[in-house]
Design a protein around this motif. Structure first.
Motif, PDB file in Angstrom:
ATOM      1  N   CYS A  22      -2.169  20.151  42.717  1.00  0.00           N
ATOM      2  CA  CYS A  22      -1.513  19.737  43.955  1.00  0.00           C
ATOM      3  C   CYS A  22      -1.638  20.834  45.002  1.00  0.00           C
ATOM      4  O   CYS A  22      -1.703  22.026  44.685  1.00  0.00           O
ATOM      5  N   LEU A  23      -1.662  20.416  46.259  1.00  0.00           N
ATOM      6  CA  LEU A  23      -1.781  21.334  47.388  1.00  0.00           C
ATOM      7  C   LEU A  23      -0.401  21.591  47.973  1.00  0.00           C
ATOM      8  O   LEU A  23       0.275  20.667  48.431  1.00  0.00           O
ATOM      9  N   LEU A  24       0.033  22.847  47.946  1.00  0.00           N
ATOM     10  CA  LEU A  24       1.312  23.241  48.523  1.00  0.00           C
ATOM     11  C   LEU A  24       1.093  24.354  49.534  1.00  0.00           C
ATOM     12  O   LEU A  24       0.135  25.123  49.424  1.00  0.00           O
ATOM     13  N   GLY A  25       1.983  24.433  50.504  1.00  0.00           N
ATOM     14  CA  GLY A  25       1.864  25.451  51.538  1.00  0.00           C
ATOM     15  C   GLY A  25       3.162  26.201  51.745  1.00  0.00           C
ATOM     16  O   GLY A  25       4.236  25.782  51.283  1.00  0.00           O
ATOM     17  N   ARG A  27     -10.083  18.254  53.412  1.00  0.00           N
ATOM     18  CA  ARG A  27     -10.410  16.896  53.829  1.00  0.00           C
ATOM     19  C   ARG A  27      -9.739  15.896  52.891  1.00  0.00           C
ATOM     20  O   ARG A  27      -9.782  16.049  51.673  1.00  0.00           O
ATOM     21  N   VAL A  28      -9.124  14.866  53.462  1.00  0.00           N
ATOM     22  CA  VAL A  28      -8.441  13.841  52.674  1.00  0.00           C
ATOM     23  C   VAL A  28      -9.299  12.591  52.606  1.00  0.00           C
ATOM     24  O   VAL A  28      -9.773  12.093  53.634  1.00  0.00           O
ATOM     25  N   THR A  34      -3.746  15.896  46.071  1.00  0.00           N
ATOM     26  CA  THR A  34      -4.289  16.396  44.803  1.00  0.00           C
ATOM     27  C   THR A  34      -5.812  16.426  44.864  1.00  0.00           C
ATOM     28  O   THR A  34      -6.430  15.721  45.674  1.00  0.00           O
ATOM     29  N   ASP A  35      -6.418  17.245  43.972  1.00  0.00           N
ATOM     30  CA  ASP A  35      -7.875  17.334  43.929  1.00  0.00           C
ATOM     31  C   ASP A  35      -8.412  16.693  42.651  1.00  0.00           C
ATOM     32  O   ASP A  35      -7.661  16.060  41.893  1.00  0.00           O
ATOM     33  N   ASP A  52     -11.025  14.935  49.389  1.00  0.00           N
ATOM     34  CA  ASP A  52     -12.463  14.714  49.267  1.00  0.00           C
ATOM     35  C   ASP A  52     -13.037  15.849  48.421  1.00  0.00           C
ATOM     36  O   ASP A  52     -12.836  17.027  48.743  1.00  0.00           O
ATOM     37  N   PRO A  53     -13.743  15.541  47.318  1.00  0.00           N
ATOM     38  CA  PRO A  53     -14.286  16.602  46.463  1.00  0.00           C
ATOM     39  C   PRO A  53     -15.146  17.611  47.213  1.00  0.00           C
ATOM     40  O   PRO A  53     -15.237  18.778  46.814  1.00  0.00           O
TER      41      PRO A  53
END
Length: 313
Positions: free
Chosen positions: A185-188, A226-227, A179-180, A253-254
């Motif tokens: 949420c980040l999905l692919g 980046r996480v 998540t940001d 990472d923002p």
């Protein structure tokens, strides 16, 4: 790395359930195994090509388990364990399933029925499928090339020449909901998936790498994100063919949230708000992960509730 509190973790992951003690202390006790096989209460699960017989009842879908005296005499026996009543369970792996059974029994695999089975039956089938596949691919010694033979009640293969012992392989893989700062949420999407299907990112842990490092590397390699930190959620076996899925929630990472897909693992990736995901599923434009996958539970953990029933497939 932190850990998501127990109260916030997903419950009853479909393939992480069990109702049988594996009783590993009996695996090298041949007299005990012989007595257990011939006991009238013993139950046998025939399996071939990752499938077993199941039957649909009013209570749900159940495995077809045979008394040992009704089971075929050929095939490889794998001891699966015992239950609280002292009943012993074996898998019997063959080239094909036994001839047609009476009633409404039908062959099925984990992807089809894994989430429908009881805790006991799900655990038995996961265990048996994983062992069957491993034995099929490890007929020869990786040290000297000579044939290996089954030992340890199906949990070991021993080389007939150099006596090297080989144990079932399990490949650790990380799967993560990233998540940001906006809690998107980040999905692919993989190119080979059906149109509209999206899921969490995932990948295998490499040699000499920690699971935290694997999460960060895979997300960056596949999506360019980046996480910053990760929290462990839960795990479940994924015997397709031999993985253990380690589930994580992670924070991006923002300064590194711009998406650049690799074009190999992923064809697309994007950030979704809850509203965007909800609208996409309602319109039939977004297919979420299936219920058997830990990915489904990670999405629901972020989403805050079970996904709409219409989105299940």
């Amino acid at each position: 790395m932190s850990t998501v509190p127990e109260t916030e973790r997903p419950k009853a992951l479909a393939l992480a359930r069990a109702g049988v003690d594996r009783a590993a202390q009996h695996r090298v006790d041949e007299p005990w195994l012989a007595a257990a096989w011939s006991h009238p209460t013993t139950k046998v699960l025939p399996i071939a090509g990752g499938e077993a017989f199941v039957v649909d009842t009013e209570e749900g879908t159940e495995l077809v388990l045979l008394p040992s005296f009704e089971a075929p005499q050929d095939g490889d026996r794998y001891f699966l364990g015992t239950d609280d009543d002292g009943v012993s369970y074996f898998a019997l792996a063959g080239e094909t399933l036994p001839g047609r059974l009476d009633g409404d029994a039908r062959p099925a695999g984990l992807r089809e029925v894994g989430a429908m089975l009881s805790d006991r039956d799900a655990g038995l089938l996961v265990h048996a499928v994983a062992l069957e596949h491993w034995h099929r691919l490890h007929s020869f010694c990786s040290r000297c090339g000579h044939p290996t033979e089954k030992a340890g009640a199906g949990h070991l293969r021993r080389c007939t020449s150099c006596a090297a012992e080989h144990y079932p392989r399990t490949d650790p893989a990380v799967i993560m909901m990233i998540t940001d700062e906006q809690d998107r949420c980040l999905l692919g999407r993989q190119a080979i998936w059906p149109e509209g299907r999206w899921s969490t990112l995932a990948g295998f842990v490499e040699p000499g790498e920690s699971i935290e490092q694997a999460v960060a590397r895979e997300v960056f390699e596949e999506a360019g994100v980046r996480v910053a930190e990760v929290s462990y959620v839960a795990s479940q076996p994924w015997p397709f063919p031999s993985s253990l899925m380690l589930g994580f929630m992670g924070q991006a990472d923002p300064a590194g949230t711009a998406i650049t897909v690799d074009g190999e693992e992923l064809a697309e990736a994007r950030w979704f708000s809850r509203e965007e995901l909800r609208a996409g599923m309602a319109a039939g434009e977004i297919l979420p992960p299936s219920g058997i996958s830990i990915a489904r539970h990670l999405v629901e953990l972020w989403y805050g509730e079970p996904l709409p029933a219409a989105a299940r497939w």
